[in-house]
Design a protein around this motif. Structure first.
Motif, PDB file in Angstrom:
ATOM      1  N   SER A 109       0.818  -1.223   0.000  1.00  0.00           N
ATOM      2  CA  SER A 109       0.000   0.000   0.000  1.00  0.00           C
ATOM      3  C   SER A 109       0.850   1.270   0.000  1.00  0.00           C
ATOM      4  N   ILE A 110       1.996   1.195  -0.643  1.00  0.00           N
ATOM      5  CA  ILE A 110       2.905   2.343  -0.672  1.00  0.00           C
ATOM      6  C   ILE A 110       2.351   3.395  -1.635  1.00  0.00           C
ATOM      7  N   ASN A 131       1.636  -3.887  -7.162  1.00  0.00           N
ATOM      8  CA  ASN A 131       0.445  -3.872  -6.301  1.00  0.00           C
ATOM      9  C   ASN A 131       0.559  -2.852  -5.172  1.00  0.00           C
ATOM     10  N   ASN A 132       0.971  -1.631  -5.531  1.00  0.00           N
ATOM     11  CA  ASN A 132       1.000  -0.532  -4.574  1.00  0.00           C
ATOM     12  C   ASN A 132       0.139   0.613  -5.104  1.00  0.00           C
ATOM     13  N   ASN A 133       0.247   1.765  -4.478  1.00  0.00           N
ATOM     14  CA  ASN A 133      -0.577   2.918  -4.849  1.00  0.00           C
ATOM     15  C   ASN A 133       0.260   4.090  -5.377  1.00  0.00           C
ATOM     16  N   GLN A 154       4.186  -3.087 -11.742  1.00  0.00           N
ATOM     17  CA  GLN A 154       2.861  -3.503 -12.188  1.00  0.00           C
ATOM     18  C   GLN A 154       1.790  -3.150 -11.156  1.00  0.00           C
ATOM     19  N   HIS A 155       0.598  -2.830 -11.688  1.00  0.00           N
ATOM     20  CA  HIS A 155      -0.605  -2.638 -10.868  1.00  0.00           C
ATOM     21  C   HIS A 155      -0.399  -1.586  -9.775  1.00  0.00           C
ATOM     22  N   ASN A 156       0.057  -0.422 -10.194  1.00  0.00           N
ATOM     23  CA  ASN A 156       0.065   0.748  -9.333  1.00  0.00           C
ATOM     24  C   ASN A 156      -0.962   1.746  -9.869  1.00  0.00           C
ATOM     25  N   GLU A 157      -0.809   3.009  -9.549  1.00  0.00           N
ATOM     26  CA  GLU A 157      -1.738   4.039  -9.999  1.00  0.00           C
ATOM     27  C   GLU A 157      -1.068   5.010 -10.967  1.00  0.00           C
ATOM     28  N   LEU A 177       5.509  -2.656 -16.512  1.00  0.00           N
ATOM     29  CA  LEU A 177       4.611  -1.520 -16.272  1.00  0.00           C
ATOM     30  C   LEU A 177       3.146  -1.881 -16.498  1.00  0.00           C
ATOM     31  N   GLU A 178       2.844  -3.130 -16.646  1.00  0.00           N
ATOM     32  CA  GLU A 178       1.479  -3.548 -16.946  1.00  0.00           C
ATOM     33  C   GLU A 178       0.540  -3.268 -15.767  1.00  0.00           C
TER      34      GLU A 178
END
Length: 358
Positions: A109-110, A131-133, A154-157, A177-178
């Motif tokens: 959750s960074i 998988n962070n923010n 991957q899977h950030n915002e 970067l997906e």
């Protein structure tokens, strides 16, 4: 005998771990410690200082705002901190881990990374941040990572990446970067070109809705909404550039844009032809007027004034008075219409009557 000895060593290690007060699993031969899912707030200080691999995933670690997270484990080569609610990483939080080669910060959750968060990690080979923010990547974030080989974002915002970060990522052979909500507009063009050079990263658009699911590398500038600018060679004149620019800005009917030059040539030819005709007409009129002003009329043969002598009834001929003078003045035999005055004609009649009376 050997299995019995190995069983005894494991039993001693487990007993020693319980006595030392930490719940981690140890393998001193391999040099690793597994402390995952232990609901830990801090790394156990009782762990051996010379371990090279530490797994602290799925815990509730508290990261200090200032200072290092793992003060006493400078020999670590691999550190797994995934699935901890870290939220933010302060400056130099890993600065004492100079030998670290793998750092897993997945699903933490960074949302914020200090520009010096990875200071001191000059030997880091793999950094996992999936998988962070994260919404942006600040430029100094990459500077300390001189040996980085694999970067997982991957899977950030992330919606975009600036050009300077892309230049720094050129030195990283593997970048993922997906799964980010990429906004495919004209600002995405640097990333698109970067992806086209990589040829291995599959990044898709999240917005606008019309491009959702499309691969960024497969789009062109028109799909991204970029207006192309026509470039001219240095030798091209300014007049040519202005002409092309005006023709590009002029909306022409479909199918006639390529023939506009023929219309221009026709217009110029017509204008030149009309100018020539007007000039010729003016010159002809002027010539005709000039010719009329110099027009002469030949004397009539039966006139009383001429080159032939006049005869009376007695058969004698008398030369006309003043005829020689008139011939000297006008040798070509022509005379103006108004040259003979009425007074002169009256004198000739009186002279004729005088001859008759004699």
């Amino acid at each position: 005998m050997a299995p019995a000895r190995l069983l005894g060593v494991c039993s001693l290690l487990c007993a020693w771990s319980v006595l030392m007060g930490h719940p981690c699993s140890l393998d001193l031969h391999q040099g690793w410690a597994n402390c995952n899912r232990k609901n830990l707030l801090h790394a156990p200080s009782s762990l051996p200082r010379n371990i090279t691999s530490l797994d602290l995933s799925f815990n509730s670690l508290v990261v200090p705002h200032h200072g290092t997270l793992l003060m006493h484990f400078s020999s670590l080569h691999s550190l797994n901190l995934s699935s901890n609610a870290l939220l933010a990483l302060g400056p130099a939080v890993f600065s004492n881990l100079e030998a670290l080669r793998l750092l897993d910060l997945s699903s933490c959750s960074i949302a914020y990374l200090h520009v010096d968060a990875f200071k001191g990690l000059g030997n880091l080979h793999t950094l996992l941040l999936r998988n962070n923010n994260l919404q942006e990547l600040k430029v100094p974030f990459f500077l300390p990572l001189k040996a980085l080989f694999h970067l997982d974002l991957q899977h950030n915002e992330l919606v975009s990446v600036n050009t300077l970060n892309l230049q720094l990522m050129e030195a990283v052979p593997q970048v993922q970067l997906e799964g980010n909500p990429w906004v495919c507009d004209c600002a995405m063009q640097p990333l698109q070109q970067w992806l086209q050079r990589r040829q291995a990263v599959q990044v898709t658009c999240a917005s606008p809705p019309g491009l959702r699911g499309w691969e960024v590398a497969a789009l062109d500038s028109q799909d991204l909404g970029c207006q192309t600018k026509q470039r001219f060679p240095r030798e091209a004149s300014t007049v040519q550039q202005i002409t092309v620019t005006q023709s590009n800005n002029t909306t022409l009917p479909s199918g006639k844009g390529g023939r506009s030059w023929t219309y221009l040539v026709g217009f110029l030819v017509s204008a030149i032809g009309i100018s020539i005709l007007i000039t010729l007409a003016a010159k002809c009129k002027l010539f005709h007027k000039h010719f009329a002003s110099y027009r002469h009329r030949q004397l009539p043969e039966t006139s009383s004034i001429g080159g032939c002598p006049m005869e009376d009834d007695s058969g004698e001929s008398h030369p006309m008075p003043g005829a020689a003078d008139l011939q000297a003045e006008d040798d070509d035999g022509f005379i103006e219409d108004n040259y003979i005055q009425p007074s002169e004609q009256l004198s000739e009649e009186e002279e004729r009557e005088l001859h008759l009376s004699i």
